[in-house]
Design a protein around this motif. Structure first.
Motif, short mmCIF file in Angstrom:
data_model
loop_
_atom_site.label_atom_id
_atom_site.label_comp_id
_atom_site.label_asym_id
_atom_site.label_seq_id
_atom_site.Cartn_x
_atom_site.Cartn_y
_atom_site.Cartn_z
N LYS A 72 9.80 -8.35 5.81
CA LYS A 72 9.36 -7.22 6.05
C LYS A 72 7.89 -7.04 5.10
CE LYS A 72 13.90 -4.89 6.36
NZ LYS A 72 13.81 -4.75 7.75
N GLY A 76 4.17 -6.92 6.96
CA GLY A 76 3.20 -5.82 6.73
C GLY A 76 3.95 -4.51 7.00
N PRO A 78 5.27 -1.27 6.08
CA PRO A 78 5.22 -0.35 4.75
C PRO A 78 6.67 0.03 4.33
CG PRO A 78 3.77 0.74 6.42
CD PRO A 78 4.68 -0.47 7.11
N PRO A 79 6.93 -0.13 3.01
CA PRO A 79 8.42 0.04 2.36
C PRO A 79 9.04 1.47 2.99
CG PRO A 79 6.95 -0.59 0.52
CD PRO A 79 6.04 -0.25 1.75
N GLU A 80 8.35 2.74 3.30
CA GLU A 80 8.93 3.71 3.57
C GLU A 80 9.41 3.86 5.03
OE1 GLU A 80 4.32 4.45 4.27
OE2 GLU A 80 5.71 3.36 2.83
N TRP A 82 10.88 1.08 6.45
CA TRP A 82 11.73 -0.17 6.16
C TRP A 82 13.17 0.50 7.05
CZ3 TRP A 82 12.13 -3.67 1.49
CH2 TRP A 82 10.91 -4.24 1.26
N PHE A 141 2.48 1.50 12.85
CA PHE A 141 1.93 1.33 11.51
C PHE A 141 0.83 0.37 11.84
CE2 PHE A 141 6.04 -1.20 11.91
CZ PHE A 141 5.42 -2.31 11.42
N GLY A 142 0.01 0.22 10.63
CA GLY A 142 -0.86 -0.76 10.64
C GLY A 142 -1.85 -0.78 11.46
N ARG A 147 -1.43 6.69 9.18
CA ARG A 147 -0.17 6.76 8.34
C ARG A 147 0.93 7.73 9.02
NH1 ARG A 147 0.85 4.83 3.45
NH2 ARG A 147 2.63 5.93 2.29
#
Length: 156
Positions: A72, A76, A78-80, A82, A141-142, A147
């Motif tokens: 993960k 790239g 984002p942890p939120e 996952w 994302f990305g 965001r």
């Protein structure tokens, strides 16, 4: 006689090419896309999602990993955002129980983003009960994605 055949052949070739764009579009299905999924070897919902991906026509390969976090991070995500498994298809990252309609839209639109995520494991999402009326958001994302940008609304 030869002069008559030539225009008829040209007409036949011309008419046959009218259907090429439709054929080319139909040929761009999930079966044209290889997907690699990294998941826990003991996760039943991940295996259910993989089964659905294959049923949808994706050519799926799997890497079972006891720790999926490095995948993960490297991808790239984002942890939120996952979830349990991470897939890659045509260079896009697919995190978690993303519905296949959203993936089809992604592959058709080809936006300048890193990928899509369904954070957590919402009930009714593919692999989590497969309820087409389940409502949850698919987050982009990305890249050009803002965001928390909602890319697709499932069950709407």
């Amino acid at each position: 006689m030869t002069f008559i055949k030539l225009p008829l052949m040209a007409l036949a070739v011309g008419l046959s090419t009218l259907s090429l764009p439709a054929f080319a579009q139909a040929a761009d299905s999930a079966m044209d896309h290889a997907m690699h999924v990294t998941k826990s070897p003991t996760c039943g919902c991940c295996e259910a999602w993989v089964d659905l991906a294959r049923a949808d026509g994706f050519d799926v390969t799997i890497t079972d990993a006891d720790d999926v976090a490095p995948t993960k991070v490297q991808a790239g995500v984002p942890p939120e955002l996952w979830s349990c498994h991470t897939a890659v298809v045509d260079g896009y990252v697919i995190e978690g129980h993303v519905p296949f309609d959203a993936i089809a839209k992604l592959l058709q639109d080809k936006p300048a983003i890193t990928g899509l995520s369904v954070p957590g494991m919402p009930m009714g999402s593919p692999g989590m009960g497969d309820d087409p009326t389940a409502q949850y958001n698919v987050i982009a994302f990305g890249g050009a994605a803002e965001r928390g940008a909602i890319y697709f609304e499932a069950g709407q």
